[in-house]
Scaffold this active site. Structure first.
Site, PDB file in Angstrom:
ATOM      1  N   CYS A 192       0.796  -1.232   0.000  1.00 48.54           N
ATOM      2  CA  CYS A 192       0.000   0.000   0.000  1.00 48.54           C
ATOM      3  C   CYS A 192       0.828   1.281   0.000  1.00 48.54           C
ATOM      4  CB  CYS A 192      -0.993   0.036   1.155  1.00 48.54           C
ATOM      5  SG  CYS A 192      -1.107  -1.449   2.100  1.00 48.54           S
TER       6      CYS A 192
ATOM      7  N   ARG B 228       7.835 -10.711   4.903  1.00 49.26           N
ATOM      8  CA  ARG B 228       7.420 -10.558   6.299  1.00 49.26           C
ATOM      9  C   ARG B 228       8.180 -11.562   7.147  1.00 49.26           C
ATOM     10  NH1 ARG B 228       0.824 -10.277   5.490  1.00 49.26           N
ATOM     11  NH2 ARG B 228       0.876  -8.550   4.013  1.00 49.26           N
TER      12      ARG B 228
ATOM     13  N   GLN C  19       1.707 -10.754  -3.604  1.00 43.97           N
ATOM     14  CA  GLN C  19       0.283 -10.493  -3.443  1.00 43.97           C
ATOM     15  C   GLN C  19      -0.276  -9.976  -4.755  1.00 43.97           C
ATOM     16  OE1 GLN C  19       0.518  -7.720  -0.077  1.00 43.97           O
ATOM     17  NE2 GLN C  19      -0.765  -9.164   1.034  1.00 43.97           N
TER      18      GLN C  19
ATOM     19  N   ASP D  80      -2.266  -7.699  -5.483  1.00 43.40           N
ATOM     20  CA  ASP D  80      -2.864  -6.571  -4.787  1.00 43.40           C
ATOM     21  C   ASP D  80      -3.525  -5.602  -5.762  1.00 43.40           C
ATOM     22  OD1 ASP D  80      -3.357  -5.209  -2.466  1.00 43.40           O
ATOM     23  OD2 ASP D  80      -1.260  -5.190  -1.842  1.00 43.40           O
TER      24      ASP D  80
ATOM     25  N   HIS E  24      -5.234  -1.372  -5.363  1.00 42.08           N
ATOM     26  CA  HIS E  24      -5.792  -0.297  -4.564  1.00 42.08           C
ATOM     27  C   HIS E  24      -6.798   0.463  -5.411  1.00 42.08           C
ATOM     28  CE1 HIS E  24      -1.941  -1.235  -2.550  1.00 42.08           C
ATOM     29  NE2 HIS E  24      -2.763  -1.260  -1.531  1.00 42.08           N
TER      30      HIS E  24
ATOM     31  N   LYS F 142     -14.071  -5.490   6.435  1.00 42.83           N
ATOM     32  CA  LYS F 142     -13.588  -6.287   5.299  1.00 42.83           C
ATOM     33  C   LYS F 142     -14.509  -7.446   4.974  1.00 42.83           C
ATOM     34  CE  LYS F 142     -10.745  -9.240   8.211  1.00 42.83           C
ATOM     35  NZ  LYS F 142      -9.522 -10.015   8.369  1.00 42.83           N
TER      36      LYS F 142
ATOM     37  N   HIS G 144      -8.372  -1.802  -0.450  1.00 39.52           N
ATOM     38  CA  HIS G 144      -7.445  -2.752  -1.056  1.00 39.52           C
ATOM     39  C   HIS G 144      -8.057  -4.127  -1.070  1.00 39.52           C
ATOM     40  CE1 HIS G 144      -4.711  -1.712   2.627  1.00 39.52           C
ATOM     41  NE2 HIS G 144      -5.932  -1.892   2.993  1.00 39.52           N
TER      42      HIS G 144
END
Length: 634
Positions: free
Chosen positions: A333, A362, A380, A382, A384, A463, A509
């Site tokens: 992000c 991570r 990911q 991902d 946005h 979410k 996201h």
RNA sequence: GCCACUAUAGCUCAGUAGGUAGAGCACCACCAUGGUAAGGUGGGGGUCAUCGGUUCAAAUCCGAUUAGUGGCUCCA
């Protein structure tokens, strides 16, 4: 006393009656299989004494919700009883029924070995044969405490201490074993038939790593041998499909000591990964997404702005460049926010959908790593989405449709869960309300079913989670759609409205695969390594019978390759049976055998997956067939 | 990270009254040109995860480390 049965009939009784008496009155056969009863909406044990009229009396068998748990809970007490007989000093903690079985936690001197489990199983057999009646009794709190203190069960004492002063505490007793327990239970230990202790492992008391590590025994129980066997077979099947095993056998990926939790993708696994990426790009292009790529290493200042430097620090890998602090991104992000902020945006540009296949790192705890399912570096899928508040609902709907499309291609069924505002959260009430209602309305208006997890949302927004189910019934959380007020606020995102003023956009996201790595792991297990043609690392293999067929085999292969088909030729000096065996073990969907006959007739003898007989095809026909499979994602 | 267990050839695994290693598959060579799930013969290959200790002697016993497995916790 009147008892109303589900078929509408009403039976009348006089005097003292237990639930079991009523069940017996209905039928002896039913009494033999009954596990519990539902009385006016509540599950009770069969030995419950009935008082007053009952509007709803439902007999719960093993297969009914409530019945299974009662059965397995009794099995867990039998297991605890067996453990106490063998190790009288063992302290018992808790032993509930869980999804596919039950467990019981013990505080013991020495952890249980596999031989111990066999011993316990044998002792359980005795307890079942001895067929103790399971009796319930109640004590006021102080007497309950006294009893458990006398029995030197500190964990039970702790549990009772947490109950209110005036609580009436229920116990169950069977033979030489008495346990603090809310119940319900089967009427006697002899009712448990088929059980199996599965494994022993450490588990913290009350699930907190600050507490003592107890020893948990996992087990399962069924009301007949056949179902137990079926369940054990399913576990076997899951083992056979284990993506770590198949990943090694099929040479898809590797994990090495040099990079714990950092997966290596091998050529064949890379083909699958790339196909997933190609497909992802295709669907996102159609859905009006653009794609960006942001750096893996970014400055400390950025992570301070995003809040990760303070809130996510222990999971981040950090480094220094020219004496300045940097971090390897654990999330995409912040990079995405910077791209949005590069220039001012008009409300006319919104919604903006910006995708990124971002590689994140991570630092997961070493004990949490698990094949491709839980790794320390992953990609990911991902994106946005930046939008006006009034666009949220529509965007959510579109995102759900997109994720649905993707899962459907792989044959996954799934369910959704909506998580709402947790106690510890940030943001304005009206933002939460708008976002939560938008998520809810989007689901409702599309007529979609979902579970609500009250208070389970992220601290920065509500979410929707997608839990997909693989073909042996296990569920995996993959996709999520999250509203995020924090990022937009922290990065001071803006757009210029029709009024010429600056406004804050809403940011969402979302991921569909979740992570490519985990998704591939799930796919390996879902398909048991037998991938659909479009994902198969090798789609066709030419097997020659003698070296007289080599030229023709290469000719066919180059035709297939010119059509973009992944093809291999096996001209090794081996027998055809051997080559077929290998090609099948590699799960190649189209195996073409080429001998003198095929050369003569310009055909191929094609063995297709799932078919016993070969199909005679021309090279052109084979190419068309495979191209068709790929086009239709078969 | 915590509790327990595991680590022997590329893979799957044998190898305990401590005496410096074995099988099958894979790999290589040769023979067989063989029609639908393993043809035959021979050969090469291991600092027994790493480091340290006990011992005349350690794959084997002990300790530490690393990685993996089953869980706990966490999570895409």
């Amino acid at each position: 006393m009147k008892v109303k049965l589900p078929d509408g009939s009403v039976r009348e009784y006089e005097g003292k009656m237990t639930a079991l008496d009523v069940v017996r009155d209905i039928s002896e056969g039913l009494a033999r299989v009954a596990c519990a009863v539902k009385i006016d909406g509540e599950v009770h044990g069969l030995t419950t004494e009935l008082t007053g009229d009952i509007d709803e009396f439902v007999v719960l068998k093993f297969e009914d919700e409530g019945g299974k748990d009662t059965y397995r809970h009794t099995a867990s007490h039998i297991m605890a009883q067996a453990v106490k007989r063998i190790w009288p000093d063992a302290k018992v903690a808790i032993g509930p029924a869980i999804e596919n079985g039950f467990y019981y936690d013990f505080d013991v001197e020495k952890p249980f070995s596999p031989e111990d489990l066999t011993k316990i199983e044998a002792e359980m057999k005795k307890i079942i044969a001895e067929d103790y009646p399971v009796k319930r009794f109640e004590l006021p709190r102080d007497e309950a405490l006294k009893l458990m203190e006398e029995k030197q069960e500190p964990y039970k004492v702790e549990l009772i201490n947490d109950l209110p002063e005036d609580a009436i505490i229920s116990f169950y007793t069977q033979g030489d074993f008495t346990d603090l327990c809310a119940g319900p239970h089967l009427p006697s230990t002899g009712r448990v038939r088929s059980y199996k202790l599965l494994s022993a492992a450490g588990a913290y008391w009350r699930g907190s790593e600050k507490n003592k590590m107890l020893q948990r025994i996992y087990a399962t129980a069924f009301d007949n041998k056949k179902d137990l066997k079926k369940h054990l077979n399913m576990l076997e099947e899951a083992k056979k499909r284990d993506h770590r095993k198949l990943g090694k056998e099929l040479e898809l990926f590797a994990l090495m000591e040099e990079g714990p939790g950092f997966p290596f993708f091998l050529p064949k696994g890379m083909i699958i990964k790339n196909e997933l990426v190609n497909y992802w790009r295709e669907v996102h292009r159609k859905a009006d997404y653009v794609e960006i790529s942001t750096p893996i290493i970014l400055s400390r200042q950025l992570w301070e702005t995003s809040g990760h430097w303070t809130h996510y620090r222990e999971n981040m890998y950090t480094t220094q460049i020219d004496e300045n602090d940097f971090a390897i991104k654990p999330m995409n992000c912040p990079g995405g926010m910077l791209v949005y902020k590069m220039k001012p945006h008009s409300y006319k540009e919104l919604p903006m959908r910006v995708g990124e296949l971002g590689l994140v790192h991570r630092h997961e705890m070493s004990g949490a790593l698990h094949g491709l399912m839980r790794v320390r570096s992953f990609t990911q899928d991902d994106a946005h989405l930046f939008m006006l508040p009034e666009q949220i609902k529509e965007e959510i709907k579109k995102t759900i449709a997109l994720i649905d499309e993707i899962y459907t291609v792989f044959g996954f069924s799934y369910h959704m869960e909506l998580s709402t505002r947790p106690e510890k959260s940030i943001g304005r009430d009206e933002d939460w309300e708008l976002a939560t209602n938008s998520l809810k309305d989007a689901l409702d208006e599309e007529g979609l079913e979902y579970v609500i997890n009250e208070g389970d949302g992220a601290f920065y927004g509500p979410k929707i989670d997608f839990h997909l189910e693989d073909c042996i019934g296990r569920t995996w959380q993959c996709g999520t759609i999250q509203a995020d007020f924090q990022m937009a606020e922290r990065f001071e995102l803006e757009y210029i409205g029709a009024d010429g003023q600056k406004h804050r956009p809403v940011m969402i996201h979302r991921v569909a695969y979740g992570s490519l790595e985990r998704f591939i792991g799930i796919l390996i297990e879902h398909f048991a390594g037998t991938f659909p043609v479009w994902l198969s690392p090798v789609q066709a293999k030419m097997l020659t019978i003698t070296d007289r067929s080599n030229d023709y085999a290469y000719e066919v292969a180059s035709l297939l390759e010119s059509r973009g088909i992944r093809c291999e030729v096996d001209t090794r000096n081996e027998k055809i049976g051997f080559k077929i065996r290998e090609a099948r073990n590699e799960r190649v969907p189209y195996i073409a055998v080429i001998g003198d006959k095929e050369i003569e007739e310009s055909t191929l003898s094609v063995r297709m997956r799932g078919k016993k007989e070969d199909t005679i095809l021309s090279p052109q026909e084979l190419a068309d067939k495979i191209a068709d499979d790929v086009l239709n994602k078969k």
